[in-house]
Design an enzyme around this catalytic site. Structure first.
Site, PDB file in Angstrom:
ATOM      1  N   ASN A 193      21.001 -12.118  16.577  1.00 54.23           N
ATOM      2  CA  ASN A 193      22.209 -11.997  17.405  1.00 54.23           C
ATOM      3  C   ASN A 193      22.263 -13.174  18.363  1.00 54.23           C
ATOM      4  O   ASN A 193      21.369 -14.023  18.363  1.00 54.23           O
ATOM      5  CB  ASN A 193      22.242 -10.651  18.139  1.00 54.23           C
ATOM      6  CG  ASN A 193      21.050 -10.491  19.050  1.00 54.23           C
ATOM      7  OD1 ASN A 193      20.873 -11.264  19.989  1.00 54.23           O
ATOM      8  ND2 ASN A 193      20.215  -9.509  18.772  1.00 54.23           N
ATOM      9  N   LYS A 246      12.524 -15.650  -1.874  1.00 58.35           N
ATOM     10  CA  LYS A 246      13.932 -15.841  -1.549  1.00 58.35           C
ATOM     11  C   LYS A 246      14.807 -15.048  -2.545  1.00 58.35           C
ATOM     12  O   LYS A 246      14.609 -15.162  -3.758  1.00 58.35           O
ATOM     13  CB  LYS A 246      14.276 -17.329  -1.613  1.00 58.35           C
ATOM     14  CG  LYS A 246      15.663 -17.609  -1.134  1.00 58.35           C
ATOM     15  CD  LYS A 246      15.998 -19.079  -1.172  1.00 58.35           C
ATOM     16  CE  LYS A 246      17.483 -19.238  -0.940  1.00 58.35           C
ATOM     17  NZ  LYS A 246      17.995 -20.509  -1.383  1.00 58.35           N
ATOM     18  N   ILE A 299      13.165   0.497  21.718  1.00 60.04           N
ATOM     19  CA  ILE A 299      12.000   0.252  22.575  1.00 60.04           C
ATOM     20  C   ILE A 299      12.181   0.935  23.925  1.00 60.04           C
ATOM     21  O   ILE A 299      11.289   1.623  24.415  1.00 60.04           O
ATOM     22  CB  ILE A 299      11.798  -1.275  22.745  1.00 60.04           C
ATOM     23  CG1 ILE A 299      11.582  -1.904  21.376  1.00 60.04           C
ATOM     24  CG2 ILE A 299      10.624  -1.554  23.683  1.00 60.04           C
ATOM     25  CD1 ILE A 299      11.704  -3.400  21.338  1.00 60.04           C
ATOM     26  N   LYS A 325      18.415   7.049  27.028  1.00 62.11           N
ATOM     27  CA  LYS A 325      17.243   6.167  26.966  1.00 62.11           C
ATOM     28  C   LYS A 325      16.158   6.560  27.958  1.00 62.11           C
ATOM     29  O   LYS A 325      15.102   5.949  27.991  1.00 62.11           O
ATOM     30  CB  LYS A 325      17.687   4.727  27.238  1.00 62.11           C
ATOM     31  CG  LYS A 325      18.830   4.270  26.339  1.00 62.11           C
ATOM     32  CD  LYS A 325      18.449   3.093  25.503  1.00 62.11           C
ATOM     33  CE  LYS A 325      19.608   2.627  24.662  1.00 62.11           C
ATOM     34  NZ  LYS A 325      19.228   1.574  23.743  1.00 62.11           N
TER      35      LYS A 325
HETATM   36  N1  CTP Z   1      17.109  -1.574  23.358  1.00 63.82           N
HETATM   37  C1  CTP Z   1      15.800  -1.428  22.930  1.00 63.82           C
HETATM   38  N2  CTP Z   1      15.525  -1.271  21.598  1.00 63.82           N
HETATM   39  C2  CTP Z   1      16.526  -1.228  20.694  1.00 63.82           C
HETATM   40  C3  CTP Z   1      17.866  -1.374  21.122  1.00 63.82           C
HETATM   41  C4  CTP Z   1      18.124  -1.552  22.461  1.00 63.82           C
HETATM   42  O1  CTP Z   1      14.892  -1.460  23.750  1.00 63.82           O
HETATM   43  N3  CTP Z   1      16.219  -1.075  19.423  1.00 63.82           N
HETATM   44  C5  CTP Z   1      17.378  -1.693  24.769  1.00 63.82           C
HETATM   45  C6  CTP Z   1      17.909  -3.011  25.203  1.00 63.82           C
HETATM   46  O2  CTP Z   1      16.860  -3.882  25.571  1.00 63.82           O
HETATM   47  C7  CTP Z   1      18.770  -2.636  26.390  1.00 63.82           C
HETATM   48  C8  CTP Z   1      19.269  -1.269  26.062  1.00 63.82           C
HETATM   49  O3  CTP Z   1      18.353  -0.760  25.092  1.00 63.82           O
HETATM   50  O4  CTP Z   1      17.993  -2.539  27.563  1.00 63.82           O
HETATM   51  C9  CTP Z   1      20.678  -1.133  25.581  1.00 63.82           C
HETATM   52  O5  CTP Z   1      20.987  -1.893  24.491  1.00 63.82           O
HETATM   53  P1  CTP Z   1      22.485  -2.002  23.868  1.00 63.82           P
HETATM   54  O6  CTP Z   1      22.819  -3.397  23.649  1.00 63.82           O
HETATM   55  O7  CTP Z   1      23.432  -1.213  24.657  1.00 63.82           O
HETATM   56  O8  CTP Z   1      22.271  -1.358  22.471  1.00 63.82           O
HETATM   57  P2  CTP Z   1      22.268   0.158  22.044  1.00 63.82           P
HETATM   58  O9  CTP Z   1      21.465   0.995  22.954  1.00 63.82           O
HETATM   59  O10 CTP Z   1      21.830   0.107  20.621  1.00 63.82           O
HETATM   60  O11 CTP Z   1      23.750   0.675  22.171  1.00 63.82           O
HETATM   61  P3  CTP Z   1      25.045   0.370  21.293  1.00 63.82           P
HETATM   62  O12 CTP Z   1      25.265   1.622  20.538  1.00 63.82           O
HETATM   63  O13 CTP Z   1      26.092   0.094  22.327  1.00 63.82           O
HETATM   64  O14 CTP Z   1      24.712  -0.810  20.430  1.00 63.82           O
END
Ligand code: CTP
Length: 418
Positions: free
Chosen positions: A227, A305, A325, A360
């Protein structure tokens, strides 16, 4: 009180615009003291600057008379802000490397004030890796860097590198003058340790864990899912935490950023590696999850590949969800006393962030609107959602967001134990 600028003019064709900048600043009641590099004198004269600033103009390091009356250390610290405009590729390189071989660069090395660099150069010089490397270093060192304009250049080429118009620079200067000073001084350049000049810093004795950057999820040996996260905000927070005296562990996804002084960095590629590194770094007093973790990875990364077969069928890519995480740590028994998540949103920012708090298990969610050019840019407008409600901050450079956030973290940790 009159605000004072130390304006360093280096030798580029845009130097003539600095005369207009001086005029605009003076009109706003800001005092300007000017320093010219040797090559800047080819473009503007000390006389015209002296008339506009109504002050002495400084242009040589070993001006003994000036040194006796006002030493270069003093000169570098009397201003509220040091502005380098135009900042040529050459002066940026010297600044990034701490070279002090004339008055201008000596002042820049000796100052304890915020510095704004306004680059202006040919588009190829601007895009050169060396210049971009120097700019990344300067930003990591806390220098504010204005983006140049794009357009036709004096040399006839077209592209990015033109010095912004004086009115835009004056507006940026006024904005920087209203910002609070960073919560903590820079790291001691000799030891790399936070330099509190005898003061231990508000986060002394605390361990702060930070994730930053994207993750890369391999598809096969040459392709990956990624990303647009640059890691800048997370790295700025790590730098601010170290300056505030914390022991900092920065778990970084693949980014091209230098490690901030006094920070322990662990480099990882994938979400699963990031989770393992985070778990290994616990316990922590506070964890700030800034990373833009990839939500999905391929079910089974190919060892070779993947070849297209010309069948016109969809690519053979099965995705599975990555571990979250933040949520994993938020719901574990090793959860840090203060757990902060970031939320990248493009709409209904506060509402979505509020929902994420509970999902979370975080104490705060720092929501940023990524519908503009936040990812990779240098400024950020954030809203902080906590159980107590919502706090909106104005658009700030990422290092100021970091300083304010770390100040809030320090206050929250102090309140919890006192
Ligand atoms: N995060 C994380 N592990 C993941 C995804 C997200 O630790 N696999 C953490 C990011 O570091 C951030 C928070 O969760 O602190 C929110 O991330 P966001 O970009 O909002 O992603 P999502 O929680 O996946 O929400 P959305 O459905 O909006 O994508």
């Amino acid at each position: 009180m009159t605000q004072r600028i130390l304006l360093i003019i280096s030798g580029g064709i845009a130097a003539y615009k600095s005369l207009e900048l001086v005029r605009l600043l003076r009109k706003r009641g800001i005092a300007v003291r000017a320093v010219l590099t040797e090559s800047a004198k080819q473009f503007v004269t000390p006389l015209s600057l002296g008339v506009l600033t109504e002050d002495q103009v400084f242009d040589a390091l070993f001006d003994l008379k000036a040194e006796r009356e006002i030493g270069h250390i003093q000169l570098s610290r009397q201003a509220d802000l040091v502005v380098v405009a135009p900042a040529t590729a050459n002066i940026l390189a010297r600044m990034a490397n701490g070279i002090a071989d004339d008055l201008a660069t000596t002042l820049l090395l000796a100052t304890d004030k915020p510095v704004l660099a306004v680059p202006a150069m040919n588009v190829r010089m601007w895009r050169h890796r060396a210049t971009q490397r120097n700019l990344a270093q300067l930003r990591a060192d806390g220098v504010h860097v204005m983006e140049p304009d794009a357009g036709e250049m004096a040399c006839g080429e077209y592209g990015k590198g033109r010095m912004p118009e004086p009115a835009a620079i004056a507006a940026e200067i006024e904005r920087l003058l209203t910002l609070p000073l960073p919560v903590a001084p820079l790291a001691d350049p000799l030891t790399g340790q936070p330099d509190f000049a005898g003061d231990a810093g508000p986060l002394a004795g605390r361990h702060v864990l930070i994730t930053a950057g994207p993750t890369h999820e391999p598809i096969d040996p040459v392709r990956y899912i990624a990303n647009r996260s640059s890691g800048k905000q997370g790295f700025a927070i790590a730098a601010a935490a170290a300056r505030a005296g914390a022991r900092v562990t920065l778990v970084a996804g693949p980014v091209h950023l230098p490690t901030p002084a006094g920070v322990d960095r662990v480099d990882v590629e994938t979400a699963r590696d990031m989770l393992a590194a985070v778990e290994a770094a616990l316990p922590a007093d506070a964890a700030i999850m800034v990373a833009a973790v990839a939500d999905w990875r391929t079910a089974d990364a190919a060892g070779q590949k993947i070849k297209k077969d010309g069948s016109g069928q969809p690519a053979p890519l099965a995705l599975v969800e990555n571990p979250d995480i933040l949520a994993t740590i938020g719901h574990s028994d090793r959860r840090p006393p203060l757990l902060i998540g970031f939320a990248a949103e493009t709409q209904k920012i506060a509402e979505h962030a509020q929902a994420k708090l509970a999902k979370k298990g975080a104490d705060w969610i720092v929501a940023n609107d990524v519908s503009g050019d936040v990812m990779g840019g240098d400024a950020n407008a954030v809203q902080i959602v906590t159980a107590a409600g919502l706090e909106s901050w104005p658009v700030l450079p990422k290092d100021q967001v970091a300083a304010k956030l770390i100040e809030k973290v320090a206050n929250a940790l102090a309140a919890r134990t006192d």
